[in-house]
Design a protein around this motif. Sequence first.
Motif, PDB file in Angstrom:
ATOM      1  N   GLN B 203       0.842  -1.205   0.000  1.00 25.45           N
ATOM      2  CA  GLN B 203       0.000   0.000   0.000  1.00 25.45           C
ATOM      3  C   GLN B 203       0.877   1.256   0.000  1.00 25.45           C
ATOM      4  OE1 GLN B 203      -3.453   0.125   0.056  1.00 25.45           O
ATOM      5  NE2 GLN B 203      -3.497  -2.121  -0.147  1.00 25.45           N
ATOM      6  N   ASP B 204       0.272   2.336  -0.448  1.00 27.16           N
ATOM      7  CA  ASP B 204       1.012   3.609  -0.544  1.00 27.16           C
ATOM      8  C   ASP B 204       1.511   4.094   0.811  1.00 27.16           C
ATOM      9  OD1 ASP B 204       0.598   3.514  -3.172  1.00 27.16           O
ATOM     10  OD2 ASP B 204      -1.056   4.975  -3.213  1.00 27.16           O
ATOM     11  N   TYR B 205       0.676   3.906   1.847  1.00 23.24           N
ATOM     12  CA  TYR B 205       1.082   4.478   3.137  1.00 23.24           C
ATOM     13  C   TYR B 205       2.307   3.780   3.719  1.00 23.24           C
ATOM     14  CZ  TYR B 205      -2.076   0.810   4.903  1.00 23.24           C
ATOM     15  OH  TYR B 205      -2.712  -0.368   5.138  1.00 23.24           O
ATOM     16  N   ILE B 206       2.560   2.549   3.294  1.00 20.30           N
ATOM     17  CA  ILE B 206       3.769   1.865   3.752  1.00 20.30           C
ATOM     18  C   ILE B 206       4.988   2.500   3.061  1.00 20.30           C
ATOM     19  CG2 ILE B 206       5.010  -0.345   3.832  1.00 20.30           C
ATOM     20  CD1 ILE B 206       2.640  -0.325   5.695  1.00 20.30           C
ATOM     21  N   THR B 208       5.061   5.506   2.026  1.00 22.09           N
ATOM     22  CA  THR B 208       5.206   6.807   2.692  1.00 22.09           C
ATOM     23  C   THR B 208       5.981   6.644   3.998  1.00 22.09           C
ATOM     24  OG1 THR B 208       3.017   7.317   1.844  1.00 22.09           O
ATOM     25  CG2 THR B 208       3.925   8.834   3.481  1.00 22.09           C
ATOM     26  N   ALA B 209       5.590   5.621   4.762  1.00 26.62           N
ATOM     27  CA  ALA B 209       6.256   5.410   6.051  1.00 26.62           C
ATOM     28  C   ALA B 209       7.744   5.148   5.850  1.00 26.62           C
ATOM     29  CB  ALA B 209       5.616   4.240   6.777  1.00 26.62           C
ATOM     30  N   ARG B 210       8.029   4.311   4.850  1.00 29.63           N
ATOM     31  CA  ARG B 210       9.444   4.044   4.564  1.00 29.63           C
ATOM     32  C   ARG B 210      10.141   5.325   4.167  1.00 29.63           C
ATOM     33  NH1 ARG B 210       8.292  -1.324   2.050  1.00 29.63           N
ATOM     34  NH2 ARG B 210       8.681  -2.748   3.786  1.00 29.63           N
ATOM     35  N   LYS B 212       9.459   8.241   5.017  1.00 33.04           N
ATOM     36  CA  LYS B 212       9.664   9.108   6.189  1.00 33.04           C
ATOM     37  C   LYS B 212      10.894   8.662   6.969  1.00 33.04           C
ATOM     38  CE  LYS B 212       5.684   8.871   8.343  1.00 33.04           C
ATOM     39  NZ  LYS B 212       4.587   9.107   9.285  1.00 33.04           N
ATOM     40  N   ILE B 219       7.391   0.024  11.045  1.00 32.88           N
ATOM     41  CA  ILE B 219       6.533  -0.067   9.857  1.00 32.88           C
ATOM     42  C   ILE B 219       5.726  -1.363   9.885  1.00 32.88           C
ATOM     43  CG2 ILE B 219       6.542  -0.377   7.340  1.00 32.88           C
ATOM     44  CD1 ILE B 219       9.022   1.487   7.316  1.00 32.88           C
ATOM     45  N   HIS B 223       2.340  -0.007  11.414  1.00 38.51           N
ATOM     46  CA  HIS B 223       1.612   0.415  10.213  1.00 38.51           C
ATOM     47  C   HIS B 223       1.035  -0.759   9.434  1.00 38.51           C
ATOM     48  CE1 HIS B 223       2.874   4.714  10.414  1.00 38.51           C
ATOM     49  NE2 HIS B 223       3.779   4.144  11.218  1.00 38.51           N
ATOM     50  N   ASN B 227      -3.044  -2.730  10.207  1.00 39.58           N
ATOM     51  CA  ASN B 227      -4.007  -2.667   9.115  1.00 39.58           C
ATOM     52  C   ASN B 227      -4.330  -4.040   8.533  1.00 39.58           C
ATOM     53  OD1 ASN B 227      -4.748   0.188   8.607  1.00 39.58           O
ATOM     54  ND2 ASN B 227      -2.516   0.406   8.613  1.00 39.58           N
TER      55      ASN B 227
END
Lengths: 518, 316
Positions: B203-206, B208-210, B212, B219, B223, B227
């Motif tokens: 997913q995109d938010y992972i 993003t987390a990476r 960051k 993560i 994260h 989910n």
Amino acid sequence: MKSHLRILALMLAMVLLLSACGGSPQEGDPSAENTGDGEVKDTLVIGNYAEPTVLDPPNQNMVPAALVNVQIYDGLVRQDNETGEIVPSLATSWEYVDDYTIRFHLRDDVYFHDGSKMTAEDVKFTFDRGATCSQKSMIFEPFDPAKTRIVDEYTIELGTKDVFPAALSYLTNNGTLIVSKSAVEAAGSDDAYGRQPVGTGAYKFVDWIAGDRIILERNEEYWGELPEFKNLIIRTIADDTTRALALESGEVDIAYNFAPAQVDMLKNSEVVDVVSAPSYTTNYCGLNSAYEPLSDKRVRQALRYAVDMDTISEIAFASGLPADGPVTPALSCYVPAGEDQQYEQDVEKAKQLLAEAGYADGFDLILSCNESQARISLAQMLANAWKEIGVNTEVRSMEFSAQLNEIYNGESQAFLLGFVAGGNDGEFYRAMFQAGNDGADWINYDNPEVNELFDLASKEMDAELRAGYYTELQTLLRDEMPWLWVRFADNIWGISKDLTGLDLDPEWYSEYRFITSK
Amino acid sequence: MAKYIGKRILMMIPVLLGVILVVFIMNHISPGNPAELLAGEGATDEAVAALEEELGLNDPLYVQFFNYVKGIVTGFDLGTSYQTKRPVIDELMDRFPTTAKLALLSIIISTVVGITLGIISAVKQNTIIDHISTGFALIGVSMPAFWAGMMLILLFSIYLKWLPVSGVDTWTGWILPAFTSSMVGMATITRMTRSSMLEVLCQDYIVTARAKGLSEKIIIVKHALKNALIPIITVVGIQLGTMLGGAVLTESVFSIPGLGKYMVDSIKNRDYPVVQGGVLLLAIVFSLVNLLVDIIYAYVDPRIKSQYSRGKKRAD
């Protein structure tokens, strides 16, 4: 984060709650106290193959329950399994007052486990009550409660409805074990009493952990010789393999009723002895005369001639003896089959008999059995053999209750079942072959000669004449072949090599008070 | 939330009534007669008839059903066992704690091991570790409990003599059964965790987390796992519900006095009141576990919680 904590707390609470309500199911179990090395073994553990229903003699009809009952209760008389003789138990002696009445002289030093003294009153109560209990009605039926007479505190007369020479054999049946009048009345109901039995036996009831075990302890006031082991635990271990492994590992000292595979395993064991003894069980294939082809004796004989019964029954059951009739050799009325009634496999003769009966082209047959592996393989082997003579057999293996239902309604064409005589007397076969009785109804069997012989034997007080009738009956039945006799079963026990004294009961009801260390 | 729970509990009533009716009908249409079984092989017709009368089997079916439901509603009376003559509720409650304990031990083992293995194989997708753990999962689901249990007994009880063959008198007695009955659940949870994690990890938010610069550990646990939890919780819930109904094979192999084996025996003996009572208990337990699962959803996923409080059920 807070929500995580709440979930965690919730789960923790659940665990605590469940472990608290779970508890240890074996609290107070004496076997836990003596497992250490060097301590004297004072507990005997028996592996039972099913959970008893109730521990109330006339209100059960199953081996796993009766097996516990014979430890807790005594009867008026008992059968000595070594000699086959009927010997005194709670009654020291007895005599026939007339053909209908037996007078029993009771021991005057016997106390029930609740402390009350055993008197003629309890015996009367046992028989009056038994007459109203349905599950052992067959055993109590010949006795007439109206004729029971208390002579004095320790003398009682039991009357039978008709002349009944088999009376003493009937009294060795576990249904007639003597219960305490005061305890049954104090329990309030039969249902409650069945969970808190009170007898006069060598072991008294302590606790029953449902589904797991029944705990008994030695009755220190026992009137007979005290057993060596202080505690007797009867565990329910339904799985055959687990029961055998529990024996092998020493968790259980004695277990019984194994499948052939486990017997083989135990025979190779270094810690377990395998002991077997002839039983009262005949494995048979019932043939229902209501199904047209089977109503002809020649067809029934043909089915027998078509198979090598000794071999296939040996393969299926792996123990016991080839059967040569309905009556097992463990019964004193047994006579071996004559030269002319051997029924060696003879396919040509079978075909010829079928042709004579008008079934030269064979017929279709449905053979039912339950889910026992031995019976399924036997059924398949029978079906194969019968195919050779043109009998197309469909084997139907079904759940036991469904099979019984079909048989009891007289709807089975052919079925595999076991018959266990309720005691050492030919009278027990009457229900199976005399028209108008249940067993005979299942197979719609009605032979006037057989009917008459059973009537004569039932009422003949002269032992020799009576034995003659049973000999005649066996010869007649071997010719008539309402059943195909398959195999006489052996009872097989596994017992720790450290122990001895196993009472080899033909119905599994060994009294464990006789067990001693080697 | 409280309103939601209340509503769900009320909704259980028609479900339970339906269960009672279906089991009642199935009991009575299946061949076999409890009186015949109780009377024993070779019993006389009179004995069977007397027992039928005693057990109330001669009443018309609707009368039997009405009496049964009346008993439950007026005093939670589930009737008396035909076999043992004891109240069904006592029989069930003697065995339920053992079953619950086994179920809980097993679910803890299978969840802890299953989620751990699932995460590892998702993170190390297509490596040797992944293959080993999926292989392990495959074996776990394919191995029947009676066989696996027997092998464990042979190894640990007969050969090594470390653990008892049967019974749960001591804590050591619980080890083999808990492990045996956890195997299927363990395998299912491993597979579910793996696929659910794989889905979330791309997913995109992972990404993003990476981007960051968060550590891989954060993560994955915070994260990704959080989910990915919803389907895992569902599977765990189903497993728990099933196990609370009794692990028939495990109980048989290890001779544990639990509900599963008892229910099977009661079905064989046509002990109608016990079968009915047992299934009813099972239905209640299953419904409660489902409810518990739904409540846990709310704590894991705030979106679901807000749906509950709006009084709407989840769309899926």
